[in-house]
Design an enzyme around this catalytic site. Structure first.
Site, PDB file in Angstrom:
ATOM      1  N   ASP A   1       0.832  -1.195   0.000  1.00  0.00           N
ATOM      2  CA  ASP A   1       0.000   0.000   0.000  1.00  0.00           C
ATOM      3  C   ASP A   1       0.869   1.247   0.000  1.00  0.00           C
ATOM      4  OD1 ASP A   1      -2.366   1.808   0.832  1.00  0.00           O
ATOM      5  OD2 ASP A   1      -3.270  -0.174   0.812  1.00  0.00           O
TER       6      ASP A   1
ATOM      7  N   HIS B   1      -3.612   5.896   3.391  1.00  0.00           N
ATOM      8  CA  HIS B   1      -4.399   4.725   2.990  1.00  0.00           C
ATOM      9  C   HIS B   1      -3.846   3.446   3.615  1.00  0.00           C
ATOM     10  CE1 HIS B   1      -6.022   1.695   0.076  1.00  0.00           C
ATOM     11  NE2 HIS B   1      -7.064   2.520   0.086  1.00  0.00           N
TER      12      HIS B   1
ATOM     13  N   SER C   1     -11.320  -1.203  -0.675  1.00  0.00           N
ATOM     14  CA  SER C   1     -10.032  -1.354   0.006  1.00  0.00           C
ATOM     15  C   SER C   1     -10.187  -1.952   1.409  1.00  0.00           C
ATOM     16  CB  SER C   1      -9.312  -0.003   0.075  1.00  0.00           C
ATOM     17  OG  SER C   1      -8.844   0.380  -1.187  1.00  0.00           O
TER      18      SER C   1
END
Length: 403
Positions: free
Chosen positions: A53, A88, A268
């Protein structure tokens, strides 16, 4: 409220493009996935989940030493502590560990956050149509390198909450990444990816693309769709035939890179929650193969009323049922399927002899006579050709008048 919500989701209403219900209760995903019951069977101990990520803030109080930082394969200049580093990725690692609290997370940076200046520079370069810069070329190989690195470092699970539909800057299908996926699968690693967030079926939704998203579409990768609190597909979740399972993806409470917490939506977090479930399964039975993990998730999922759908795949992940099934699964053996027919040796099966009707001898006689006549004509013709020809006789001419 939680019990009522669980009852609604267990029923799994028909998965259509229903808008997500706002302000779902905090932790609703734990309830509907039956995570507390699953954690009584296993907690992910001994399992490493690689989170590929945008980086993970490992000093966040949520993690308590459970995150190891690997290489930064994408670069770009961002550093931990900046608002556009690890936003994120920190949330995804949080969702994995909420399901599997004793698992370890290997942080491998392969992605830029949305507000990262490096991402914006690469996007401008791609839009201009000019030659790709060094940074864009590095980004194009980051995911493939991350998969191979995580595999070689012993990760049993690779969680990829990313996709070419939303994060990609170049072509979707990539041979290097496809080869890396095959490499990881060959080493027994379970790979999961988010289905993508451009899946609105509303023709007036201009931001929807619903294109094929990689790495979710690579063979062997478990593609995870997002479900809303109402039990239907989250309105943004991609709609594709490669969707295999679904997990909650609306109002998911997770850690952020500033040290606090916040709610987030998307396929996600659905992928991260499913990856945490796989960690629980492997802590219960570390010998499971990627194919066994996929089959167990599919068989134990809470199916939509119509069975498989392109909206939610085979249904909502049931963590408790999946972990229980993992504990009773037998070792996977690869062997040739036994032949149950008759046994043959030597030259193998022989066809039955062919029988023909008796020959009519009158045809033989007629044929013989024809052959004899033909030979006779040939002999006569040969004799005639060999007979000497008669010579012509010359007579003296008679003298005419005047001679």
């Amino acid at each position: 409220m939680i019990r009522r919500l669980a009852t609604v989701v267990i029923g799994l209403v028909v998965a259509t493009a229903t808008p997500a219900v706002a302000e779902a209760p905090r932790g609703w995903e734990q309830t509907v996935m039956r995570v507390p019951a699953a954690q009584r069977l296993g907690q992910g101990k001994g399992v490493t989940v690689a989170v590929l990520d945008s980086g993970v803030m490992r000093d966040h109080p949520e993690f308590r030493g459970r995150v190891t930082t690997g290489p930064d394969f994408i670069g770009g200049g961002a550093r931990p502590g900046q608002s556009y580093w690890g936003e994120h990725g920190t949330a995804m690692a949080s969702s994995v560990l909420r399901v599997a609290p004793q698992a370890k997370v290997l942080d491998v940076r392969v992605l830029w956050d949305k507000e990262d200046p490096a991402r914006k520079r690469a996007e401008r370069a791609a839009e201009s149509g000019g030659p790709a810069g060094e940074q864009s070329r590095k980004a194009a190989t980051a995911l493939a390198k991350g998969i191979r690195y995580a595999t070689d470092k012993g990760a049993q699970v690779i969680s990829m909450s990313l996709g070419s539909d939303e994060w990609g800057l170049g072509s979707d299908y990539d041979e290097l990444t496809a080869a890396a996926v095959d490499y990881a699968l060959g080493k027994g690693v379970v790979l999961l990816a988010s289905a993508g967030n451009g899946g609105s079926t509303d023709p007036l939704e201009v931001d929807a693309n619903n294109v094929v998203s990689y790495p979710a579409a690579y063979p062997g990768v478990i593609a995870v769709a997002a479900m809303g609190p109402d039990g239907g597909r989250a309105s943004f979740s991609q709609v594709h035939t490669y969707n295999q399972i679904a997990a909650p993806g609306v109002d998911i409470y997770a850690a952020d890179n500033g040290g606090g917490y916040r709610m987030g939506d998307g396929t996600s977090p659905a992928c991260a929650l499913a990856a945490g479930t796989v960690a629980l399964m492997l802590s219960r039975n570390p010998d499971l193969t990627p194919r066994q993990v996929r089959d167990i998730l599919v068989k134990t999922a809470r199916k939509p009323p119509s069975g498989y759908t392109v909206f939610l795949g085979f249904g909502l992940v049931d963590a408790a049922a999946a972990v229980r099934a993992a504990g009773s699964a037998k070792d996977s053996e690869i062997a040739a399927a036994p032949y149950k027919g008759e046994k043959y040796f030597g030259d193998g099966p022989v066809a039955a002899p062919t029988t023909n009707p008796p020959m009519d001898m009158s045809y033989v006689a007629v044929g013989g006579v024809g052959v004899g006549v033909g030979l006779l004509f040939l002999v006569v013709a040969a004799l005639l050709m060999r007979r000497p020809k008669a010579r012509p006789v010359h007579h003296p001419r008679m003298p005419g008048p005047g001679f």
